[in-house]
Design a protein around this motif. Structure first.
Motif, short mmCIF file in Angstrom:
data_model
loop_
_atom_site.label_atom_id
_atom_site.label_comp_id
_atom_site.label_asym_id
_atom_site.label_seq_id
_atom_site.Cartn_x
_atom_site.Cartn_y
_atom_site.Cartn_z
N MET A 67 -12.71 -4.63 -22.28
CA MET A 67 -11.32 -4.51 -21.80
C MET A 67 -11.18 -3.55 -20.63
N LYS A 126 0.61 -15.16 -15.54
CA LYS A 126 1.41 -14.08 -16.11
C LYS A 126 0.71 -12.76 -15.84
N ARG A 168 9.34 -10.47 -18.06
CA ARG A 168 8.69 -11.20 -19.14
C ARG A 168 9.15 -12.66 -19.16
N ASP A 198 -1.97 -7.32 -21.44
CA ASP A 198 -2.87 -7.73 -22.52
C ASP A 198 -3.92 -6.68 -22.84
N GLY A 199 -3.87 -5.52 -22.18
CA GLY A 199 -4.80 -4.43 -22.46
C GLY A 199 -5.96 -4.31 -21.49
N ARG A 200 -6.18 -5.32 -20.67
CA ARG A 200 -7.25 -5.19 -19.68
C ARG A 200 -6.90 -4.11 -18.67
N GLU A 219 2.06 -2.64 -20.99
CA GLU A 219 2.49 -3.35 -22.20
C GLU A 219 4.01 -3.31 -22.33
N ARG A 243 -1.99 1.68 -19.32
CA ARG A 243 -2.00 0.54 -20.26
C ARG A 243 -0.73 0.51 -21.10
#
Length: 514
Positions: free
Chosen positions: A220, A377, A366, A431-433, A412, A408
């Motif tokens: 990640m 996205k 979103r 997505d956390g990457r 989010e 991060r």
């Protein structure tokens, strides 16, 4: 999306690195073999970088980092160097592979509190590695203070002692190294400040850990290098035309604040967008027209005019913020763009305009990212520096934790890609990457370079690059252009360097293993 070749850019947390070690040992490579190979890499770095260093001190800690130091000391002694070991604990208290390495060394180990760096040509730091999780105190802290005050160069094993491998933060006293030798993959602490500055140049040595161990690790965190995202870029084709490469739009501010928008627009065009238009209020049309040539110009005074322009679906990526002005108009324009399902880079005044009430725009982002946006996205990319980040995410900014963790968390919450700028720029996706930038120059710290970056992100979005990869590519191109120009850089110089950056990327795309 993680491209197969991008595994080389992976940054492993200390726990993930421990898992890679465990799997390698379980597959049949003894731990002492990995330690010997690590020591060989350290000795090779010394022979290459410090051939004149005759008398070398090695600081050895109580774990495997100390074992690496004992093994390196033996190899350096066998090569004719004069070595002295200073141990944080006696060799008899070492365990496992570290004890084997100390026994093989066979020489005397002095207590670390007797260490005097002034007597040596070089010092090798093997006190603590990347897995350190508590502040250094006592004799180790005193040894580090003496080392940092001495003129002798320092080579760190794995990571300078006192730097967190996970966050790059100082844990009490921390070694300031001239060179760091790490193994298999870097850790976040090698690229996050202050760890990045404390490492000096970092060598990543192959010690026989196979890349296949990464298959069991959910990768990640990455170094922001071309291998991470080059497979997602949409390069021009022989049969293509300008509309294939998208149409980027930059919103201009008032007549006395038009320069920032033009910087962003020039970057978008040099960055690869097929067409670029500046949307300008009527009061600034003449100021912009006097300076624009290949970049087009349209009047856009209010939301009604913007709505009219958005009926043309070819306008597909927007920049709002550079020199635009702070307030309700910025918020409304941003919401209108997102409601139309277009990609939006929000920078500078655009970010500041959201301070205190960002939730409505985050919800709009979103919504735009649920399929209306043709570029993947999320639809929104935020490019704050630390001050803007604090205005937009005050509670996250005040948390304990690393820059990586803050970026991060913000991504989010916002449902957006967040580019948290600085020498160690972090690009984070919802997505956390996350990717940490690995290139650049201090000369980037000058007015207008952030506007150029915003334009580069828009250029990638306009061409259809997914938003995380678009932001990563833009940050890298921005830093590489600055490196190619060198000292004396000002923001206007960056777009002119982009053709050289494109040539490098074209060469890499054509021959990725070169």
């Amino acid at each position: 999306m993680v491209f197969q070749d991008a595994r080389g850019t992976a940054l492993l947390t200390p726990d993930e690195m421990a898992e890679a070690d465990r799997r390698t040992i379980a597959a049949g490579t003894p731990g002492i073999v990995l330690m010997e190979r690590a020591a060989e890499a350290v000795a090779a770095a010394v022979h290459s970088g410090y051939p004149q260093a005759e008398w070398i001190a090695l600081l050895a800690g109580p774990g495997n980092n100390g074992g690496d130091a004992y093994a390196a000391a033996r190899l350096l002694r066998e090569a004719g160097r004069r070595v002295e070991i200073f141990g944080l604990v006696p060799p008899t208290k070492l365990r496992g592979d570290a004890a084997i390495a100390a026994t093989a060394f066979g020489g005397t180990a002095h207590p670390v509190d007797s260490f005097d760096p002034a007597a040596f040509d070089l010092v090798i730091d093997g006190l603590f590695g990347a897995g350190l999780s508590r502040a250094i105190e006592g004799a180790a802290a005193e040894a580090i203070r003496k080392l940092n005050a001495a003129p002798a160069p320092v080579v760190a094993i794995d990571l300078p002692s006192g730097v967190s491998g996970a966050t790059g933060e100082r844990l009490g006293e921390a070694v300031s190294a001239d060179l760091t030798v790490t193994f298999f993959r870097r850790k976040p602490g090698h690229l996050l400040e202050p760890g990045r500055s404390l490492c000096g140049p970092t060598i990543v040595a192959d010690i026989g850990i196979p890349a296949t161990v990464l298959d069991a690790i959910a990768l990640m965190i990455f170094a922001n290098e071309p291998e991470l995202w080059i497979g997602a870029l949409k390069r021009p084709s022989d049969a293509g035309h300008k509309y294939d490469r998208g149409h980027a739009v930059v919103f201009s501010g008032s007549a006395t604040r038009t320069g920032a928008a033009r910087l962003a627009a020039a970057a978008a065009l040099r960055g690869g967008a097929g067409l670029v238009t500046v949307f300008s209020p009527g009061s600034a049309l003449m100021a912009n027209a006097a300076h624009l040539t290949a970049i087009m110009l349209k009047r856009c005074d209010d939301e009604a005019a913007l709505g009219e322009h958005l009926t043309d679906a070819r306008f597909n990526a927007f920049v709002l913020g550079p020199g635009f002005g702070v307030g309700e108009r910025a918020r409304n324009f941003a919401a209108t763009v997102l409601a139309a399902g277009r990609s939006l880079v929000l920078d500078a005044d655009g970010i500041t305009s959201l301070a205190g009430a960002p939730d409505a725009l985050f919800a709009a982002a979103r919504g735009a990212g649920k399929g209306a946006s043709p570029h993947g996205k999320p639809a929104l990319v935020l490019t704050p520096h630390d001050g803007e980040f604090k205005r937009l995410f005050p509670d996250i900014a005040d948390r304990q934790g690393s820059k990586l963790e803050r970026a991060r968390a913000a991504a989010e919450r916002a449902g957006a890609v967040v580019v948290l700028k600085g020498r160690d720029t972090v690009i984070a996706a919802p997505d956390g990457r996350a990717a940490i930038n690995a290139i650049g120059t201090p000369w980037l710290a000058t007015a207008g370079t952030g506007d150029v970056l915003a334009g580069l992100v828009a250029a990638e979005l306009a061409q259809g690059t997914p938003s995380f990869e678009a932001a990563c590519a833009a940050v890298w191109m921005h830093g590489r252009a600055a490196e190619l120009f060198g000292p004396g850089l000002i923001s206007e110089d960056l777009p002119a360097m982009l053709p050289k950056v494109h040539r490098e990327l074209d060469a890499l795309a054509s021959n990725p293993r070169a």
